[in-house]
Write a protein that holds these residues in place. Structure first.
Motif, PDB file in Angstrom:
ATOM      1  N   ILE A  13       0.873  -1.167   0.000  1.00 34.26           N
ATOM      2  CA  ILE A  13       0.000   0.000   0.000  1.00 34.26           C
ATOM      3  C   ILE A  13       0.914   1.222   0.000  1.00 34.26           C
ATOM      4  N   ILE A  14       0.868   1.965  -1.096  1.00 37.93           N
ATOM      5  CA  ILE A  14       1.717   3.142  -1.271  1.00 37.93           C
ATOM      6  C   ILE A  14       0.837   4.368  -1.072  1.00 37.93           C
ATOM      7  N   ILE A  15       1.236   5.220  -0.142  1.00 35.39           N
ATOM      8  CA  ILE A  15       0.432   6.390   0.211  1.00 35.39           C
ATOM      9  C   ILE A  15       1.217   7.654  -0.104  1.00 35.39           C
ATOM     10  N   LEU A  16       0.679   8.461  -1.001  1.00 33.60           N
ATOM     11  CA  LEU A  16       1.243   9.784  -1.261  1.00 33.60           C
ATOM     12  C   LEU A  16       0.875  10.634  -0.059  1.00 33.60           C
ATOM     13  N   ASP A  17       1.870  11.165   0.632  1.00 29.74           N
ATOM     14  CA  ASP A  17       1.611  11.810   1.912  1.00 29.74           C
ATOM     15  C   ASP A  17       2.342  13.137   2.044  1.00 29.74           C
ATOM     16  N   ASN A  44       7.614 -10.598  -4.430  1.00 23.00           N
ATOM     17  CA  ASN A  44       6.571 -11.465  -4.981  1.00 23.00           C
ATOM     18  C   ASN A  44       5.233 -11.058  -4.352  1.00 23.00           C
ATOM     19  N   LEU A  45       4.702  -9.942  -4.827  1.00 24.31           N
ATOM     20  CA  LEU A  45       3.458  -9.408  -4.276  1.00 24.31           C
ATOM     21  C   LEU A  45       2.256  -9.874  -5.082  1.00 24.31           C
ATOM     22  N   ARG A  46       1.090  -9.829  -4.446  1.00 22.35           N
ATOM     23  CA  ARG A  46      -0.162 -10.081  -5.164  1.00 22.35           C
ATOM     24  C   ARG A  46      -0.647  -8.804  -5.835  1.00 22.35           C
ATOM     25  N   ALA A  47      -0.381  -7.651  -5.182  1.00 17.17           N
ATOM     26  CA  ALA A  47      -0.887  -6.384  -5.726  1.00 17.17           C
ATOM     27  C   ALA A  47      -0.197  -5.223  -5.046  1.00 17.17           C
ATOM     28  N   ALA A  48      -0.348  -4.046  -5.662  1.00 16.07           N
ATOM     29  CA  ALA A  48       0.089  -2.783  -5.062  1.00 16.07           C
ATOM     30  C   ALA A  48      -1.060  -1.791  -5.225  1.00 16.07           C
ATOM     31  N   ILE A  49      -1.374  -1.108  -4.143  1.00 13.16           N
ATOM     32  CA  ILE A  49      -2.438  -0.111  -4.144  1.00 13.16           C
ATOM     33  C   ILE A  49      -1.804   1.249  -3.911  1.00 13.16           C
ATOM     34  N   PHE A  50      -2.115   2.204  -4.779  1.00 10.99           N
ATOM     35  CA  PHE A  50      -1.626   3.568  -4.655  1.00 10.99           C
ATOM     36  C   PHE A  50      -2.796   4.454  -4.231  1.00 10.99           C
ATOM     37  N   THR A  51      -2.586   5.255  -3.194  1.00 18.02           N
ATOM     38  CA  THR A  51      -3.624   6.167  -2.735  1.00 18.02           C
ATOM     39  C   THR A  51      -2.975   7.434  -2.192  1.00 18.02           C
ATOM     40  N   GLY A  52      -3.802   8.402  -1.872  1.00 20.05           N
ATOM     41  CA  GLY A  52      -3.305   9.669  -1.343  1.00 20.05           C
ATOM     42  C   GLY A  52      -3.788   9.905   0.070  1.00 20.05           C
ATOM     43  N   ALA A  53      -3.003  10.620   0.826  1.00 20.46           N
ATOM     44  CA  ALA A  53      -3.386  10.987   2.188  1.00 20.46           C
ATOM     45  C   ALA A  53      -4.144  12.306   2.165  1.00 20.46           C
ATOM     46  N   ASP A  54      -5.006  12.466   3.111  1.00 19.63           N
ATOM     47  CA  ASP A  54      -5.688  13.728   3.377  1.00 19.63           C
ATOM     48  C   ASP A  54      -6.686  14.099   2.279  1.00 19.63           C
ATOM     49  N   LEU A  94      -0.686  -7.055 -10.089  1.00 19.27           N
ATOM     50  CA  LEU A  94      -1.821  -6.154 -10.198  1.00 19.27           C
ATOM     51  C   LEU A  94      -1.534  -4.830  -9.480  1.00 19.27           C
ATOM     52  N   THR A  95      -1.838  -3.730 -10.137  1.00 23.71           N
ATOM     53  CA  THR A  95      -1.698  -2.411  -9.516  1.00 23.71           C
ATOM     54  C   THR A  95      -3.056  -1.715  -9.558  1.00 23.71           C
ATOM     55  N   LEU A  96      -3.387  -1.068  -8.466  1.00 22.81           N
ATOM     56  CA  LEU A  96      -4.667  -0.388  -8.335  1.00 22.81           C
ATOM     57  C   LEU A  96      -4.460   1.032  -7.843  1.00 22.81           C
ATOM     58  N   THR A  97      -5.369   1.915  -8.234  1.00 16.75           N
ATOM     59  CA  THR A  97      -5.377   3.273  -7.724  1.00 16.75           C
ATOM     60  C   THR A  97      -6.646   3.468  -6.927  1.00 16.75           C
ATOM     61  N   CYS A  98      -6.506   3.975  -5.734  1.00 16.63           N
ATOM     62  CA  CYS A  98      -7.651   4.342  -4.904  1.00 16.63           C
ATOM     63  C   CYS A  98      -7.698   5.867  -4.894  1.00 16.63           C
ATOM     64  N   ILE A  99      -8.529   6.434  -5.750  1.00 18.55           N
ATOM     65  CA  ILE A  99      -8.629   7.893  -5.847  1.00 18.55           C
ATOM     66  C   ILE A  99      -9.604   8.359  -4.772  1.00 18.55           C
ATOM     67  N   ASN A 100      -9.059   8.880  -3.700  1.00 20.11           N
ATOM     68  CA  ASN A 100      -9.861   9.278  -2.551  1.00 20.11           C
ATOM     69  C   ASN A 100     -10.266  10.748  -2.604  1.00 20.11           C
ATOM     70  N   LEU A 112      -3.733   6.618 -13.909  1.00 18.37           N
ATOM     71  CA  LEU A 112      -3.965   5.812 -15.099  1.00 18.37           C
ATOM     72  C   LEU A 112      -2.822   4.837 -15.413  1.00 18.37           C
ATOM     73  N   ALA A 113      -1.700   4.969 -14.732  1.00 27.21           N
ATOM     74  CA  ALA A 113      -0.577   4.062 -14.948  1.00 27.21           C
ATOM     75  C   ALA A 113      -0.847   2.685 -14.332  1.00 27.21           C
ATOM     76  N   LYS A 114      -1.905   2.565 -13.585  1.00 25.93           N
ATOM     77  CA  LYS A 114      -2.255   1.308 -12.905  1.00 25.93           C
ATOM     78  C   LYS A 114      -3.213   0.475 -13.759  1.00 25.93           C
ATOM     79  N   HIS A 115      -3.368  -0.784 -13.390  1.00 16.74           N
ATOM     80  CA  HIS A 115      -4.299  -1.678 -14.088  1.00 16.74           C
ATOM     81  C   HIS A 115      -5.750  -1.308 -13.796  1.00 16.74           C
ATOM     82  N   ILE A 116      -6.017  -0.995 -12.532  1.00 16.96           N
ATOM     83  CA  ILE A 116      -7.393  -0.688 -12.107  1.00 16.96           C
ATOM     84  C   ILE A 116      -7.372   0.611 -11.320  1.00 16.96           C
TER      85      ILE A 116
END
Length: 116
Positions: A13-17, A44-54, A94-100, A112-116
């Motif tokens: 879980i990668i958090i832009l902070d 050897n990950l199953r996925a990476a999730i990118f999201t932002g803080a605040d 798998l890479t995902l973006t959680c646009i909060n 958009l650089a992510k799969h989902i």
């Protein structure tokens, strides 16, 4: 701060902070994300999730960093950012973006650089 990473159940879980800059893509943030992507690419990950803080996912380019720069410096930063997006896109899991919240300009490109 710029970006941080934590692991849960074989998922990164990668958090832009950097809330004071609405998680803008300044050079420090881009370099930190490149280091994180290099780190997770070896795992050897199953996925990476990118999201932002605040209050933002990512506001795009850090306008304060762009002031009084030559066109060559602007182009160089754009190329560095595009390299980051390519590195994310090429990850083998798998890479995902959680646009909060808002994702503007380069922030939307990052999403958009992510799969989902």
């Amino acid at each position: 701060m710029s970006a941080k990473i934590r692991y849960e159940d074989n998922i990164a879980i990668i958090i832009l902070d950097c809330p004071e800059a609405r998680n803008a893509l300044n050079l420090h943030m881009i370099e930190k994300l490149q280091a994180i992507v290099a780190e997770i690419s070896l795992l050897n990950l199953r996925a990476a999730i990118f999201t932002g803080a605040d209050q933002a996912f990512c506001a795009g380019a850090d306008i304060t960093e762009l002031r009084n720069k030559s066109p060559e410096k602007h182009l160089n930063k754009i190329q560095i950012g595009q390299t980051l997006f390519q590195q994310i896109y090429k990850l083998k899991f798998l890479t995902l973006t959680c646009i909060n919240a808002m994702a503007l300009g380069g922030g939307m490109e990052l999403a958009l650089a992510k799969h989902i």
